[in-house]
Design a protein around this motif. Sequence first.
Motif, PDB file in Angstrom:
ATOM      1  N   ALA A  52     -27.516  17.494  -9.333  1.00  0.00           N
ATOM      2  CA  ALA A  52     -28.776  16.777  -9.082  1.00  0.00           C
ATOM      3  C   ALA A  52     -29.781  17.038 -10.206  1.00  0.00           C
ATOM      4  O   ALA A  52     -30.542  16.154 -10.590  1.00  0.00           O
ATOM      5  N   LEU A  53     -29.754  18.254 -10.749  1.00  0.00           N
ATOM      6  CA  LEU A  53     -30.706  18.630 -11.807  1.00  0.00           C
ATOM      7  C   LEU A  53     -30.284  18.131 -13.195  1.00  0.00           C
ATOM      8  O   LEU A  53     -31.044  18.249 -14.150  1.00  0.00           O
ATOM      9  N   SER A  54     -29.062  17.583 -13.292  1.00  0.00           N
ATOM     10  CA  SER A  54     -28.529  17.196 -14.611  1.00  0.00           C
ATOM     11  C   SER A  54     -29.014  15.817 -15.060  1.00  0.00           C
ATOM     12  O   SER A  54     -28.406  15.208 -15.931  1.00  0.00           O
ATOM     13  N   ASP A  55     -30.075  15.330 -14.461  1.00  0.00           N
ATOM     14  CA  ASP A  55     -30.612  14.019 -14.827  1.00  0.00           C
ATOM     15  C   ASP A  55     -32.122  14.131 -15.044  1.00  0.00           C
ATOM     16  O   ASP A  55     -32.853  14.613 -14.160  1.00  0.00           O
ATOM     17  N   ALA A  56     -32.583  13.682 -16.212  1.00  0.00           N
ATOM     18  CA  ALA A  56     -33.993  13.845 -16.587  1.00  0.00           C
ATOM     19  C   ALA A  56     -34.933  13.153 -15.594  1.00  0.00           C
ATOM     20  O   ALA A  56     -36.000  13.683 -15.286  1.00  0.00           O
ATOM     21  N   THR A  57     -34.533  11.971 -15.079  1.00  0.00           N
ATOM     22  CA  THR A  57     -35.388  11.275 -14.106  1.00  0.00           C
ATOM     23  C   THR A  57     -35.509  12.100 -12.824  1.00  0.00           C
ATOM     24  O   THR A  57     -36.606  12.252 -12.280  1.00  0.00           O
ATOM     25  N   ARG A  58     -34.399  12.650 -12.362  1.00  0.00           N
ATOM     26  CA  ARG A  58     -34.455  13.447 -11.122  1.00  0.00           C
ATOM     27  C   ARG A  58     -35.289  14.710 -11.322  1.00  0.00           C
ATOM     28  O   ARG A  58     -36.046  15.117 -10.445  1.00  0.00           O
ATOM     29  N   ARG A  59     -35.170  15.334 -12.503  1.00  0.00           N
ATOM     30  CA  ARG A  59     -36.035  16.497 -12.766  1.00  0.00           C
ATOM     31  C   ARG A  59     -37.497  16.044 -12.804  1.00  0.00           C
ATOM     32  O   ARG A  59     -38.386  16.741 -12.305  1.00  0.00           O
ATOM     33  N   GLY A  60     -37.737  14.844 -13.348  1.00  0.00           N
ATOM     34  CA  GLY A  60     -39.090  14.291 -13.383  1.00  0.00           C
ATOM     35  C   GLY A  60     -39.643  14.050 -11.980  1.00  0.00           C
ATOM     36  O   GLY A  60     -40.818  14.314 -11.723  1.00  0.00           O
ATOM     37  N   ILE A  61     -38.802  13.573 -11.083  1.00  0.00           N
ATOM     38  CA  ILE A  61     -39.228  13.326  -9.693  1.00  0.00           C
ATOM     39  C   ILE A  61     -39.657  14.641  -9.044  1.00  0.00           C
ATOM     40  O   ILE A  61     -40.682  14.711  -8.361  1.00  0.00           O
ATOM     41  N   LEU A  62     -38.888  15.708  -9.280  1.00  0.00           N
ATOM     42  CA  LEU A  62     -39.252  17.015  -8.710  1.00  0.00           C
ATOM     43  C   LEU A  62     -40.606  17.476  -9.254  1.00  0.00           C
ATOM     44  O   LEU A  62     -41.424  18.031  -8.515  1.00  0.00           O
ATOM     45  N   GLU A  63     -40.825  17.226 -10.550  1.00  0.00           N
ATOM     46  CA  GLU A  63     -42.112  17.614 -11.161  1.00  0.00           C
ATOM     47  C   GLU A  63     -43.254  16.826 -10.521  1.00  0.00           C
ATOM     48  O   GLU A  63     -44.303  17.381 -10.191  1.00  0.00           O
ATOM     49  N   ARG A  64     -43.023  15.525 -10.323  1.00  0.00           N
ATOM     50  CA  ARG A  64     -44.030  14.641  -9.735  1.00  0.00           C
ATOM     51  C   ARG A  64     -44.348  15.076  -8.292  1.00  0.00           C
ATOM     52  O   ARG A  64     -45.519  15.134  -7.903  1.00  0.00           O
ATOM     53  N   LEU A  65     -43.303  15.383  -7.522  1.00  0.00           N
ATOM     54  CA  LEU A  65     -43.510  15.794  -6.126  1.00  0.00           C
ATOM     55  C   LEU A  65     -44.128  17.196  -6.044  1.00  0.00           C
ATOM     56  O   LEU A  65     -44.648  17.583  -4.999  1.00  0.00           O
ATOM     57  N   GLY A  66     -44.042  17.935  -7.142  1.00  0.00           N
ATOM     58  CA  GLY A  66     -44.691  19.251  -7.194  1.00  0.00           C
ATOM     59  C   GLY A  66     -46.213  19.106  -7.228  1.00  0.00           C
ATOM     60  O   GLY A  66     -46.939  20.046  -6.924  1.00  0.00           O
ATOM     61  N   GLN A  67     -46.678  17.913  -7.613  1.00  0.00           N
ATOM     62  CA  GLN A  67     -48.129  17.659  -7.641  1.00  0.00           C
ATOM     63  C   GLN A  67     -48.606  17.088  -6.308  1.00  0.00           C
ATOM     64  O   GLN A  67     -49.632  17.490  -5.785  1.00  0.00           O
ATOM     65  N   ALA A  68     -47.840  16.151  -5.755  1.00  0.00           N
ATOM     66  CA  ALA A  68     -48.223  15.543  -4.471  1.00  0.00           C
ATOM     67  C   ALA A  68     -47.027  14.802  -3.881  1.00  0.00           C
ATOM     68  O   ALA A  68     -46.135  14.371  -4.624  1.00  0.00           O
ATOM     69  N   ASP A  69     -46.993  14.683  -2.560  1.00  0.00           N
ATOM     70  CA  ASP A  69     -45.972  13.865  -1.919  1.00  0.00           C
ATOM     71  C   ASP A  69     -46.126  12.429  -2.425  1.00  0.00           C
ATOM     72  O   ASP A  69     -47.214  12.037  -2.852  1.00  0.00           O
ATOM     73  N   ALA A  70     -45.058  11.646  -2.372  1.00  0.00           N
ATOM     74  CA  ALA A  70     -45.134  10.266  -2.860  1.00  0.00           C
ATOM     75  C   ALA A  70     -44.139   9.396  -2.117  1.00  0.00           C
ATOM     76  O   ALA A  70     -43.099   9.879  -1.645  1.00  0.00           O
ATOM     77  N   SER A  71     -44.467   8.108  -2.001  1.00  0.00           N
ATOM     78  CA  SER A  71     -43.533   7.167  -1.376  1.00  0.00           C
ATOM     79  C   SER A  71     -42.506   6.739  -2.419  1.00  0.00           C
ATOM     80  O   SER A  71     -42.718   6.921  -3.628  1.00  0.00           O
ATOM     81  N   ILE A  72     -41.396   6.161  -1.938  1.00  0.00           N
ATOM     82  CA  ILE A  72     -40.366   5.651  -2.855  1.00  0.00           C
ATOM     83  C   ILE A  72     -40.999   4.632  -3.814  1.00  0.00           C
ATOM     84  O   ILE A  72     -40.720   4.642  -5.016  1.00  0.00           O
ATOM     85  N   THR A  73     -41.875   3.769  -3.277  1.00  0.00           N
ATOM     86  CA  THR A  73     -42.532   2.745  -4.108  1.00  0.00           C
ATOM     87  C   THR A  73     -43.368   3.386  -5.216  1.00  0.00           C
ATOM     88  O   THR A  73     -43.299   2.968  -6.380  1.00  0.00           O
ATOM     89  N   GLU A  74     -44.147   4.408  -4.855  1.00  0.00           N
ATOM     90  CA  GLU A  74     -44.968   5.091  -5.862  1.00  0.00           C
ATOM     91  C   GLU A  74     -44.083   5.728  -6.944  1.00  0.00           C
ATOM     92  O   GLU A  74     -44.400   5.659  -8.134  1.00  0.00           O
TER      93      GLU A  74
END
Lengths: 120, 120
Positions: free
Chosen positions: B14-36
């Motif tokens: 799961a961590l071997s993809d830059a977008t997925r690591r980016g999503i974890l970083e983004r959710l580390g700031q605030a919860d988000a909807s799939i659309t966001e």
Amino acid sequence: MVQFKASLDVSFAALSDATRRGILERLGQADASITELADAFGMTLTGMKKHVGVLEAAGLVVTQKVGRVRTCKLSLRGLEEEAAWIEQRRRLWEARFDALDEIVDELAQKEKTHGRKKRS
Amino acid sequence: MVQFKASLDVSFAALSDATRRGILERLGQADASITELADAFGMTLTGMKKHVGVLEAAGLVVTQKVGRVRTCKLSLRGLEEEAAWIEQRRRLWEARFDALDEIVDELAQKEKTHGRKKRS
């Protein structure tokens, strides 16, 4: 930055296999030839060569061929980048949950005050 | 033990993809909807759903659907297991290189003594 991200892609993918993690653990004890690794993991030479190739491409293992024997050893770079990424995320993660704890505490406190007001 | 290893397979993948690591970083700031998330990463909803699905299967993200909105947040388990595995390996790795350093020092010392003997 893109370079860094790409290398994390490759190394996390390399770590996503139990046999490859096992090879790193084995090489942490002593260098080993492809044949020794294949024996230790009950694999064919071809299968082991593929796994070692993935670890080598990720920069986690280096190999050297002397005569007919290819010796594998841990690379000097170690797992620094991977550890740094995970550690940074964990810190943000914890900070975020601490902040949520504070909100919950605050709400609980308000609830308590509100409860008192209602009772008085 | 096998369970533990299997879960590391899934989470490192799961961590071997830059977008997925980016999503974890983004959710580390605030919860988000799939659309966001899809907007933030310039992706289709379908593409983002797949990435979130991989993170959810790895136990790194939890989602909750209220009405038509699916909200994503970091799971409580964090990256503890992954951090523990990497940290343990790093320690063995360092111990091994320290041992090699000692051997090199010892050889250098012998070489020095040998050199002196030759000169005298």
